[in-house]
Write a protein that holds these residues in place. Structure first.
Motif, PDB file in Angstrom:
ATOM      1  N   LEU A 237       0.818  -1.212   0.000  1.00 59.99           N
ATOM      2  CA  LEU A 237       0.000   0.000   0.000  1.00 59.99           C
ATOM      3  C   LEU A 237       0.850   1.260   0.000  1.00 59.99           C
ATOM      4  O   LEU A 237       0.520   2.243  -0.675  1.00 59.99           O
ATOM      5  N   ALA A 238       1.959   1.254   0.736  1.00 58.29           N
ATOM      6  CA  ALA A 238       2.839   2.424   0.761  1.00 58.29           C
ATOM      7  C   ALA A 238       3.379   2.712  -0.641  1.00 58.29           C
ATOM      8  O   ALA A 238       3.408   3.863  -1.087  1.00 58.29           O
ATOM      9  N   ILE A 239       3.796   1.672  -1.331  1.00 65.73           N
ATOM     10  CA  ILE A 239       4.329   1.842  -2.683  1.00 65.73           C
ATOM     11  C   ILE A 239       3.236   2.324  -3.634  1.00 65.73           C
ATOM     12  O   ILE A 239       3.435   3.256  -4.430  1.00 65.73           O
ATOM     13  N   LYS A 240       2.056   1.699  -3.559  1.00 69.72           N
ATOM     14  CA  LYS A 240       0.953   2.080  -4.452  1.00 69.72           C
ATOM     15  C   LYS A 240       0.505   3.527  -4.220  1.00 69.72           C
ATOM     16  O   LYS A 240       0.241   4.273  -5.168  1.00 69.72           O
ATOM     17  N   MET A 241       0.411   3.935  -2.954  1.00 70.15           N
ATOM     18  CA  MET A 241      -0.033   5.300  -2.666  1.00 70.15           C
ATOM     19  C   MET A 241       1.010   6.317  -3.112  1.00 70.15           C
ATOM     20  O   MET A 241       0.668   7.392  -3.615  1.00 70.15           O
TER      21      MET A 241
ATOM     22  N   SER B 217     -10.759  -6.300   1.871  1.00 68.08           N
ATOM     23  CA  SER B 217      -9.842  -6.887   0.902  1.00 68.08           C
ATOM     24  C   SER B 217      -8.771  -5.860   0.522  1.00 68.08           C
ATOM     25  O   SER B 217      -8.878  -4.677   0.834  1.00 68.08           O
ATOM     26  N   TYR B 218      -7.756  -6.317  -0.189  1.00 64.91           N
ATOM     27  CA  TYR B 218      -6.692  -5.401  -0.604  1.00 64.91           C
ATOM     28  C   TYR B 218      -7.259  -4.270  -1.464  1.00 64.91           C
ATOM     29  O   TYR B 218      -6.876  -3.103  -1.307  1.00 64.91           O
ATOM     30  N   HIS B 219      -8.156  -4.613  -2.363  1.00 61.18           N
ATOM     31  CA  HIS B 219      -8.758  -3.586  -3.213  1.00 61.18           C
ATOM     32  C   HIS B 219      -9.599  -2.615  -2.386  1.00 61.18           C
ATOM     33  O   HIS B 219      -9.544  -1.393  -2.608  1.00 61.18           O
ATOM     34  N   GLN B 220     -10.364  -3.152  -1.453  1.00 58.44           N
ATOM     35  CA  GLN B 220     -11.179  -2.290  -0.600  1.00 58.44           C
ATOM     36  C   GLN B 220     -10.301  -1.365   0.243  1.00 58.44           C
ATOM     37  O   GLN B 220     -10.637  -0.196   0.430  1.00 58.44           O
TER      38      GLN B 220
ATOM     39  N   LEU C 200     -10.424   2.705   0.060  1.00 58.24           N
ATOM     40  CA  LEU C 200     -10.740   3.450   1.276  1.00 58.24           C
ATOM     41  C   LEU C 200      -9.632   4.448   1.614  1.00 58.24           C
ATOM     42  O   LEU C 200      -9.908   5.610   1.968  1.00 58.24           O
ATOM     43  N   ILE C 201      -8.397   4.015   1.495  1.00 57.95           N
ATOM     44  CA  ILE C 201      -7.272   4.892   1.827  1.00 57.95           C
ATOM     45  C   ILE C 201      -7.234   6.095   0.881  1.00 57.95           C
ATOM     46  O   ILE C 201      -7.024   7.240   1.322  1.00 57.95           O
ATOM     47  N   LYS C 202      -7.442   5.870  -0.396  1.00 59.34           N
ATOM     48  CA  LYS C 202      -7.469   6.987  -1.346  1.00 59.34           C
ATOM     49  C   LYS C 202      -8.583   7.960  -0.994  1.00 59.34           C
ATOM     50  O   LYS C 202      -8.405   9.187  -1.082  1.00 59.34           O
ATOM     51  N   SER C 203      -9.726   7.430  -0.598  1.00 63.53           N
ATOM     52  CA  SER C 203     -10.850   8.289  -0.215  1.00 63.53           C
ATOM     53  C   SER C 203     -10.499   9.141   1.007  1.00 63.53           C
ATOM     54  O   SER C 203     -10.789  10.348   1.050  1.00 63.53           O
ATOM     55  N   ILE C 204      -9.864   8.533   2.000  1.00 60.87           N
ATOM     56  CA  ILE C 204      -9.481   9.258   3.220  1.00 60.87           C
ATOM     57  C   ILE C 204      -8.475  10.356   2.886  1.00 60.87           C
ATOM     58  O   ILE C 204      -8.608  11.502   3.320  1.00 60.87           O
ATOM     59  N   ILE C 205      -7.472  10.011   2.097  1.00 59.00           N
ATOM     60  CA  ILE C 205      -6.428  10.990   1.771  1.00 59.00           C
ATOM     61  C   ILE C 205      -6.987  12.110   0.899  1.00 59.00           C
ATOM     62  O   ILE C 205      -6.688  13.295   1.128  1.00 59.00           O
ATOM     63  N   ASP C 206      -7.800  11.775  -0.086  1.00 60.40           N
ATOM     64  CA  ASP C 206      -8.386  12.809  -0.945  1.00 60.40           C
ATOM     65  C   ASP C 206      -9.212  13.799  -0.123  1.00 60.40           C
ATOM     66  O   ASP C 206      -9.196  15.008  -0.390  1.00 60.40           O
ATOM     67  N   GLN C 207      -9.924  13.296   0.852  1.00 60.78           N
ATOM     68  CA  GLN C 207     -10.723  14.172   1.706  1.00 60.78           C
ATOM     69  C   GLN C 207      -9.821  15.072   2.554  1.00 60.78           C
ATOM     70  O   GLN C 207     -10.076  16.283   2.679  1.00 60.78           O
TER      71      GLN C 207
END
Length: 323
Positions: free
Chosen positions: A170-174, A304-307, A311-318
């Protein structure tokens, strides 16, 4: 010699200030840049002054000075305030011939200084930003912050939790998604097994801190970190029954703006450094309790990994809307 003066809090120094100072330097032989500070400033005065010196260190005409603001009285009208300023400046600095500013205080201040006033971009059309706006929402105004000052305003996000919960991936993907850097887990660069010593754990803590410092210099707004010093302390206590004091000192040196606690509802994937698969629930509790004991806010991430990724993208975007 024609001597100029620019004053300000420079909290922080930004590209508008730099444009002002560059303009001012064209109108004098020597330019004093006077930075005022108080002990109550939200950004340490000596840190701000170091930023100014770093910015203009190769410009011999520009002379940065720092002065404690123990003479101003904000309750007075501008005319009286600038008279007090002028008295202080005359006592501290050599004769000033020209005052350069973008503010309404410029004309009365220059008059009290017996100096010429030159106005620069009073409407802030050239560089439309203010220091207050940068302090309130640094990521929104990121491009107005000089590169050597940006690490101070960087928002650090920690992927945190037990083994085999997707932190590294997740760190790499983000980092890729938000076009920035990530900090790898130092333990994996130093260990081949979990048979380690106190010397090893200290080396891990120091290397993790070093990685954070290095990646902060090039990160773009956000820095994603795969683990932190709290994690190092947890594993030190688990395997050594002791946490070296230096680990707690290193913990104090890095403040994270967001902790993402990854839940254990993902498949266990073994590797040579993972041996707590039979204690996943207990480990999750240890990690969560460590945050709670420190009164650190966090978001728990499950699914799941996709979920998790969504979710993380949603939190960060907000959060980016307020950062």
């Amino acid at each position: 010699m024609k001597r100029g003066l620019v004053i300000g809090k420079f909290m922080p120094l930004h590209k508008g200030h730099i444009a002002l100072i560059a303009f001012a330097a064209q109108h004098c032989d020597e330019l004093i840049v006077s930075m005022s500070y108080t002990d109550a400033d939200p950004i340490d005065g000596h840190l701000r002054f170091s930023w100014i010196r770093e910015q203009f260190g190769s410009a011999p005409k520009i002379k940065p000075h720092i002065i404690k603001d123990d003479f101003d009285d904000e309750t007075l009208p501008l005319e009286d305030r600038t008279r007090i300023w002028a008295q202080k400046m005359k006592a501290v600095y050599p004769l000033i011939h020209v005052l350069i500013s973008s503010e309404s205080y410029g004309p009365p201040f220059a008059r009290h200084m017996n100096a010429q006033h030159i106005c620069f971009d009073a409407l802030r059309q050239q560089v439309p930003v203010a220091a207050t706006a940068i302090r309130n929402r640094p990521l929104t105004h990121w491009d107005f912050i000089p590169a050597h000052i940006q690490p101070f305003f960087l928002k650090k996000i920690c992927f945190y939790g037990p083994e085999s919960t997707g932190k590294t991936t997740l760190a790499i993907k983000m980092a890729r998604h938000y076009h920035t850097a990530y900090v790898p887990e130092a333990a994996r660069d130093l260990l081949t097994s979990n048979a380690f010593s106190e010397t090893d754990i200290i080396a891990i803590g120091r290397l993790q801190h070093q990685y954070i410092q290095e990646q902060s210099q090039t990160a773009n707004r956000l820095l994603f970190c795969d683990t932190d010093a709290i994690t190092t302390a947890i594993y030190s206590q688990l395997y050594l029954n002791h946490v070296p004091a230096v680990i707690y000192e290193l913990e104090k040196q890095t403040r994270f703006d967001l902790y993402l606690l990854l839940d254990i509802d993902t498949p266990w994937v073994a590797d040579p450094l993972r041996d707590q698969g039979h204690r996943r629930k207990e480990m999750l509790q240890l990690f969560e309790q460590a945050l709670q004991q420190r009164q650190l806010s966090y978001q728990k991430i499950s699914g799941s990994y996709h979920q998790r990724e969504t979710l993380i993208k949603s939190i960060i975007d907000q959060l980016l809307q307020s950062w």
